[in-house]
Design an enzyme around this catalytic site. Sequence first.
Site, PDB file in Angstrom:
ATOM      1  N   GLY A  10       0.840  -1.205   0.000  1.00  0.00           N
ATOM      2  CA  GLY A  10       0.000   0.000   0.000  1.00  0.00           C
ATOM      3  C   GLY A  10       0.865   1.240   0.000  1.00  0.00           C
ATOM      4  N   GLY A  12       0.089   4.465  -0.259  1.00  0.00           N
ATOM      5  CA  GLY A  12      -0.835   5.587  -0.172  1.00  0.00           C
ATOM      6  C   GLY A  12      -0.377   6.678   0.781  1.00  0.00           C
ATOM      7  N   THR A  95     -15.301   2.566   3.922  1.00  0.00           N
ATOM      8  CA  THR A  95     -16.621   2.123   4.374  1.00  0.00           C
ATOM      9  C   THR A  95     -17.227   1.237   3.281  1.00  0.00           C
ATOM     10  OG1 THR A  95     -16.846   4.191   5.570  1.00  0.00           O
ATOM     11  CG2 THR A  95     -18.865   2.930   5.196  1.00  0.00           C
ATOM     12  N   THR A 133      -6.050   1.074   9.511  1.00  0.00           N
ATOM     13  CA  THR A 133      -6.983   1.155  10.641  1.00  0.00           C
ATOM     14  C   THR A 133      -8.005   0.037  10.495  1.00  0.00           C
ATOM     15  OG1 THR A 133      -6.692   3.538  10.716  1.00  0.00           O
ATOM     16  CG2 THR A 133      -8.669   2.647  11.782  1.00  0.00           C
ATOM     17  N   GLU A 162      -1.553   3.934  12.830  1.00  0.00           N
ATOM     18  CA  GLU A 162      -0.861   5.184  12.502  1.00  0.00           C
ATOM     19  C   GLU A 162      -1.717   6.371  12.939  1.00  0.00           C
ATOM     20  OE1 GLU A 162       2.287   5.732  11.537  1.00  0.00           O
ATOM     21  OE2 GLU A 162       1.527   7.703  12.092  1.00  0.00           O
ATOM     22  N   PHE A 163      -1.086   7.341  13.596  1.00  0.00           N
ATOM     23  CA  PHE A 163      -1.823   8.503  14.112  1.00  0.00           C
ATOM     24  C   PHE A 163      -1.493   9.799  13.366  1.00  0.00           C
ATOM     25  CE2 PHE A 163      -1.658   5.459  17.636  1.00  0.00           C
ATOM     26  CZ  PHE A 163      -3.007   5.374  17.957  1.00  0.00           C
ATOM     27  N   ALA A 165      -1.542  12.965  10.942  1.00  0.00           N
ATOM     28  CA  ALA A 165      -2.606  13.722  10.283  1.00  0.00           C
ATOM     29  C   ALA A 165      -2.056  14.234   8.964  1.00  0.00           C
ATOM     30  CB  ALA A 165      -3.059  14.882  11.162  1.00  0.00           C
ATOM     31  N   LYS A 217      -7.085   2.964  18.177  1.00  0.00           N
ATOM     32  CA  LYS A 217      -7.063   3.795  16.963  1.00  0.00           C
ATOM     33  C   LYS A 217      -8.468   4.345  16.677  1.00  0.00           C
ATOM     34  CE  LYS A 217      -6.113   5.754  13.207  1.00  0.00           C
ATOM     35  NZ  LYS A 217      -5.382   7.011  13.145  1.00  0.00           N
ATOM     36  N   ALA A 220      -9.331   6.956  19.379  1.00  0.00           N
ATOM     37  CA  ALA A 220      -8.640   8.246  19.238  1.00  0.00           C
ATOM     38  C   ALA A 220      -9.371   9.104  18.205  1.00  0.00           C
ATOM     39  CB  ALA A 220      -7.187   8.026  18.819  1.00  0.00           C
ATOM     40  N   CYS A 273     -10.722   9.588   7.288  1.00  0.00           N
ATOM     41  CA  CYS A 273     -10.693   8.738   8.488  1.00  0.00           C
ATOM     42  C   CYS A 273     -11.842   8.938   9.467  1.00  0.00           C
ATOM     43  CB  CYS A 273      -9.383   8.954   9.223  1.00  0.00           C
ATOM     44  SG  CYS A 273      -7.975   8.400   8.269  1.00  0.00           S
TER      45      CYS A 273
HETATM   46  N1  LIG Z   1      -4.808   8.910   5.349  1.00  0.00           N
HETATM   47  C1  LIG Z   1      -4.478   9.071   6.615  1.00  0.00           C
HETATM   48  O1  LIG Z   1      -4.172  10.170   7.062  1.00  0.00           O
HETATM   49  C2  LIG Z   1      -4.462   7.900   7.556  1.00  0.00           C
HETATM   50  C3  LIG Z   1      -3.900   8.055   8.826  1.00  0.00           C
HETATM   51  C4  LIG Z   1      -3.880   6.968   9.695  1.00  0.00           C
HETATM   52  C5  LIG Z   1      -4.385   5.747   9.290  1.00  0.00           C
HETATM   53  N2  LIG Z   1      -4.944   5.621   8.052  1.00  0.00           N
HETATM   54  C6  LIG Z   1      -5.400   4.282   7.644  1.00  0.00           C
HETATM   55  O2  LIG Z   1      -4.367   3.698   6.829  1.00  0.00           O
HETATM   56  C7  LIG Z   1      -4.933   2.874   5.804  1.00  0.00           C
HETATM   57  C8  LIG Z   1      -4.452   3.348   4.441  1.00  0.00           C
HETATM   58  O3  LIG Z   1      -4.927   4.656   4.229  1.00  0.00           O
HETATM   59  P1  LIG Z   1      -4.378   5.571   3.047  1.00  0.00           P
HETATM   60  O4  LIG Z   1      -4.966   6.911   3.250  1.00  0.00           O
HETATM   61  O5  LIG Z   1      -2.903   5.413   2.937  1.00  0.00           O
HETATM   62  O6  LIG Z   1      -5.067   4.844   1.777  1.00  0.00           O
HETATM   63  P2  LIG Z   1      -4.739   5.078   0.229  1.00  0.00           P
HETATM   64  O7  LIG Z   1      -5.986   4.770  -0.498  1.00  0.00           O
HETATM   65  O8  LIG Z   1      -4.054   6.387   0.021  1.00  0.00           O
HETATM   66  O9  LIG Z   1      -3.640   3.948  -0.100  1.00  0.00           O
HETATM   67  C9  LIG Z   1      -3.892   2.590  -0.076  1.00  0.00           C
HETATM   68  C10 LIG Z   1      -3.107   1.913  -1.205  1.00  0.00           C
HETATM   69  O10 LIG Z   1      -3.251   0.500  -1.078  1.00  0.00           O
HETATM   70  C11 LIG Z   1      -3.226  -0.069  -2.390  1.00  0.00           C
HETATM   71  N3  LIG Z   1      -3.783  -1.431  -2.357  1.00  0.00           N
HETATM   72  C12 LIG Z   1      -5.062  -1.800  -2.096  1.00  0.00           C
HETATM   73  N4  LIG Z   1      -5.158  -3.140  -2.130  1.00  0.00           N
HETATM   74  C13 LIG Z   1      -3.930  -3.623  -2.403  1.00  0.00           C
HETATM   75  C14 LIG Z   1      -3.401  -4.939  -2.562  1.00  0.00           C
HETATM   76  N5  LIG Z   1      -4.163  -6.021  -2.401  1.00  0.00           N
HETATM   77  N6  LIG Z   1      -2.083  -5.072  -2.851  1.00  0.00           N
HETATM   78  C15 LIG Z   1      -1.310  -3.974  -3.010  1.00  0.00           C
HETATM   79  N7  LIG Z   1      -1.750  -2.711  -2.865  1.00  0.00           N
HETATM   80  C16 LIG Z   1      -3.041  -2.538  -2.561  1.00  0.00           C
HETATM   81  C17 LIG Z   1      -4.049   0.921  -3.201  1.00  0.00           C
HETATM   82  O11 LIG Z   1      -3.777   0.787  -4.576  1.00  0.00           O
HETATM   83  C18 LIG Z   1      -3.595   2.271  -2.612  1.00  0.00           C
HETATM   84  O12 LIG Z   1      -2.539   2.845  -3.350  1.00  0.00           O
HETATM   85  C19 LIG Z   1      -6.447   2.963   5.999  1.00  0.00           C
HETATM   86  O13 LIG Z   1      -6.847   1.878   6.811  1.00  0.00           O
HETATM   87  C20 LIG Z   1      -6.638   4.260   6.769  1.00  0.00           C
HETATM   88  O14 LIG Z   1      -7.797   4.249   7.570  1.00  0.00           O
HETATM   89  C21 LIG Z   1      -4.963   6.657   7.172  1.00  0.00           C
HETATM   90  O1  LIG Z   2     -10.202  21.960  15.424  1.00  0.00           O
HETATM   91  C1  LIG Z   2     -10.367  21.371  14.343  1.00  0.00           C
HETATM   92  C2  LIG Z   2      -9.485  20.380  13.844  1.00  0.00           C
HETATM   93  C3  LIG Z   2      -9.755  19.761  12.635  1.00  0.00           C
HETATM   94  N1  LIG Z   2     -10.867  20.106  11.922  1.00  0.00           N
HETATM   95  C4  LIG Z   2     -11.162  19.398  10.659  1.00  0.00           C
HETATM   96  O2  LIG Z   2     -11.166  18.004  10.905  1.00  0.00           O
HETATM   97  C5  LIG Z   2     -10.753  17.280   9.755  1.00  0.00           C
HETATM   98  C6  LIG Z   2      -9.658  16.305  10.086  1.00  0.00           C
HETATM   99  O3  LIG Z   2      -8.483  17.003  10.412  1.00  0.00           O
HETATM  100  P1  LIG Z   2      -7.168  16.302  10.992  1.00  0.00           P
HETATM  101  O4  LIG Z   2      -7.555  15.421  12.107  1.00  0.00           O
HETATM  102  O5  LIG Z   2      -6.198  17.360  11.274  1.00  0.00           O
HETATM  103  O6  LIG Z   2      -6.646  15.490   9.722  1.00  0.00           O
HETATM  104  P2  LIG Z   2      -6.635  13.923   9.340  1.00  0.00           P
HETATM  105  O7  LIG Z   2      -5.549  13.750   8.355  1.00  0.00           O
HETATM  106  O8  LIG Z   2      -8.007  13.485   8.968  1.00  0.00           O
HETATM  107  O9  LIG Z   2      -6.175  13.175  10.681  1.00  0.00           O
HETATM  108  C7  LIG Z   2      -7.059  12.455  11.523  1.00  0.00           C
HETATM  109  O10 LIG Z   2      -7.295  11.164  11.000  1.00  0.00           O
HETATM  110  C8  LIG Z   2      -6.083  10.378  10.819  1.00  0.00           C
HETATM  111  C9  LIG Z   2      -6.496   9.097  10.129  1.00  0.00           C
HETATM  112  O11 LIG Z   2      -6.942   8.122  11.007  1.00  0.00           O
HETATM  113  C10 LIG Z   2      -5.431  10.173  12.186  1.00  0.00           C
HETATM  114  O12 LIG Z   2      -4.261   9.389  12.021  1.00  0.00           O
HETATM  115  C11 LIG Z   2      -5.106  11.523  12.805  1.00  0.00           C
HETATM  116  O13 LIG Z   2      -4.548  11.337  14.098  1.00  0.00           O
HETATM  117  C12 LIG Z   2      -6.387  12.346  12.901  1.00  0.00           C
HETATM  118  O14 LIG Z   2      -6.095  13.653  13.380  1.00  0.00           O
HETATM  119  C13 LIG Z   2     -10.341  18.338   8.720  1.00  0.00           C
HETATM  120  O15 LIG Z   2     -11.414  18.559   7.820  1.00  0.00           O
HETATM  121  C14 LIG Z   2     -10.101  19.567   9.572  1.00  0.00           C
HETATM  122  O16 LIG Z   2     -10.274  20.769   8.862  1.00  0.00           O
HETATM  123  C15 LIG Z   2     -11.739  21.069  12.392  1.00  0.00           C
HETATM  124  O17 LIG Z   2     -12.759  21.375  11.768  1.00  0.00           O
HETATM  125  N2  LIG Z   2     -11.464  21.687  13.591  1.00  0.00           N
END
Ligand SMILES: NC(=O)c1ccc[n+]([C@@H]2O[C@H](COP(=O)([O-])OP(=O)(O)OC[C@H]3O[C@@H](n4cnc5c(N)ncnc54)[C@H](O)[C@@H]3O)[C@@H](O)[C@H]2O)c1
Ligand SMILES: O=c1ccn([C@@H]2O[C@H](COP(=O)(O)OP(=O)(O)O[C@H]3O[C@H](CO)[C@@H](O)[C@H](O)[C@H]3O)[C@@H](O)[C@H]2O)c(=O)[nH]1
Length: 459
Positions: A10, A12, A95, A133, A162-163, A165, A217, A220, A273
């Site tokens: 992944g 991403g 979802t 997650t 992973e936490f 943002a 996770k 949080a 998320c």
């Molecule tokens: N985006 C965030 O800020 C964030 C932060 C914390 C946790 N998470 C969690 O981390 C996970 C990944 O999120 P993301 O935002 O990086 O997603 P993303 O969609 O950006 O990336 C996921 C990648 O996985 C690849 N993929 C899917 N199935 C695959 C397979 N079978 N083999 C190889 N590659 C495959 C997709 O092509 C894609 O590039 C989710 O569970 C999300 O909830 C996201």
């Molecule tokens: O006081 C605030 C803080 C944030 N936001 C909004 O809330 C959303 C989410 O913001 P933020 O949490 O900063 O970004 P994410 O990248 O979605 O990060 C959240 O989601 C991630 C994916 O799970 C977690 O890893 C992070 O800890 C968690 O902060 C955005 O639309 C922000 O504009 C507000 O409206 N008010």
Amino acid sequence: MKVTKICCIGAGYVGGPTMAVIAKKNPDVKVTIVDINQARIDAWNDFDVSKLPIYEPGLAEIVQETRGRNLFFSTEIDKAIDESEMIFISVNTPTKTYGKGKGMSADLKYVELCARNIAKVAKTDKIVVEKSTLPVRTAQAIKSILSNTGSNVKFDILSNPEFLAEGTAIADLLNPDRVLIGGESEEAIESLASIYRSWVPQELILRTNVWSSELSKLTANAFLAQRISSINAISELCEKTEANVNEVAKAIGMDSRIGSKFLKSSVGFGGSCFQKDILNLVYIARSYNLQAVADYWEQVIILNDHQKRRFADHLISTLYNTVSGKKIGLLGWAFKKDTNDTRESAAIYVADYLLNEQANIAVFDPKVSNEKMLSDLNYLNTRSEEENSKLIHAAETPYEALKDAHAVAIMTEWDEFKTYDWRKIYTNMKRPAFIFDGRNLLDKSEMEKIGFEYFSIGQ
Ligand SMILES: NC(=O)c1ccc[n+]([C@@H]2O[C@H](COP(=O)([O-])OP(=O)(O)OC[C@H]3O[C@@H](n4cnc5c(N)ncnc54)[C@H](O)[C@@H]3O)[C@@H](O)[C@H]2O)c1
Ligand SMILES: O=c1ccn([C@@H]2O[C@H](COP(=O)(O)OP(=O)(O)O[C@H]3O[C@H](CO)[C@@H](O)[C@H](O)[C@H]3O)[C@@H](O)[C@H]2O)c(=O)[nH]1
């Protein structure tokens, strides 16, 4: 066990930045990020680092430093699994859009595919790390798939949520509040902990059982989103009582038991998320027949939907109850500043409500393309793709987006919006010229001095 080769499935928003930082801080460990998406891998390998598939401040520099040294991007998934001692699963868990749990539970098909792939390929012992997650108790399903291969390979499963943002991913990864590792095998936990210890102080590396880690996770994110919905609920009350939500947030935030962060009232939270993870939490609670628990957390989402809706309704009612045929300029499409990610952005829903009222929308976002905006709207399936592309377009400059507009709606808190020539914008807009500031970004008195009718959230 000393880990020398890591694979991350992944590439991403999480896999890319997380592994780039691990590679930077562990130059003696080979880190390979694999993905099924060839275009994404090609972009990660692009010589020009400004073309990386993800925009995060500081990311390009780290990729430049590590790529080709000990960080590699590839579509050769089996090869990377085969040669690595530790495999992170960092694929998307959106979802579900079909079947049981549709619209609520996390779709785990991509995670299951990864587990099956690892089971098929692995010939030597592996530590499998859940970075995605996942619903509490998913590790059990992964373990069941991995332990039924008939081979003698030993798999240890760890949960390491992973936490980070978005927009601050690199800073968050370099200076995490904590790193959480859940697992059964102490040896496996310590192998992963030693990777993080290259830069994270020992006391910030928390060890728990797998289920606590998985549930922490979701919890949080639920707590963080709940704070936003709480302050947004108060913002509506402020608008009725002449209280000011910024002042209320400051006053309560100075109470050290409450704390000042995450109290910024807005048009509603977005991002990939918060909504997904709370819906998942609600679904899990319902599946254990915990109705009161489920209803409690669902309210965070209900309030967030209400906030987006009431922002659009306020704009429409202020513009004399019709926006039909009127140009509305949107500043910002990303779900927050400093990212090109638009998943669940409030802008998508506000635009959709305004399009239902036949508005003409021009959008300016410094990092989001016209194609992305249209695909976000088309995904909602509210109207035909032809209609969407007739009614909304991305402008090249903010001045073009706002020329002849009846109103400006600020959807994302990009810093540059504050620096625009608002006098020039005012001159080129229809009168009265309205600003609906969904991020409380601009200075009310300054805007009113120029001549704007200015509305913000909770004031
Ligand atoms: N985006 C965030 O800020 C964030 C932060 C914390 C946790 N998470 C969690 O981390 C996970 C990944 O999120 P993301 O935002 O990086 O997603 P993303 O969609 O950006 O990336 C996921 C990648 O996985 C690849 N993929 C899917 N199935 C695959 C397979 N079978 N083999 C190889 N590659 C495959 C997709 O092509 C894609 O590039 C989710 O569970 C999300 O909830 C996201
Ligand atoms: O006081 C605030 C803080 C944030 N936001 C909004 O809330 C959303 C989410 O913001 P933020 O949490 O900063 O970004 P994410 O990248 O979605 O990060 C959240 O989601 C991630 C994916 O799970 C977690 O890893 C992070 O800890 C968690 O902060 C955005 O639309 C922000 O504009 C507000 O409206 N008010």
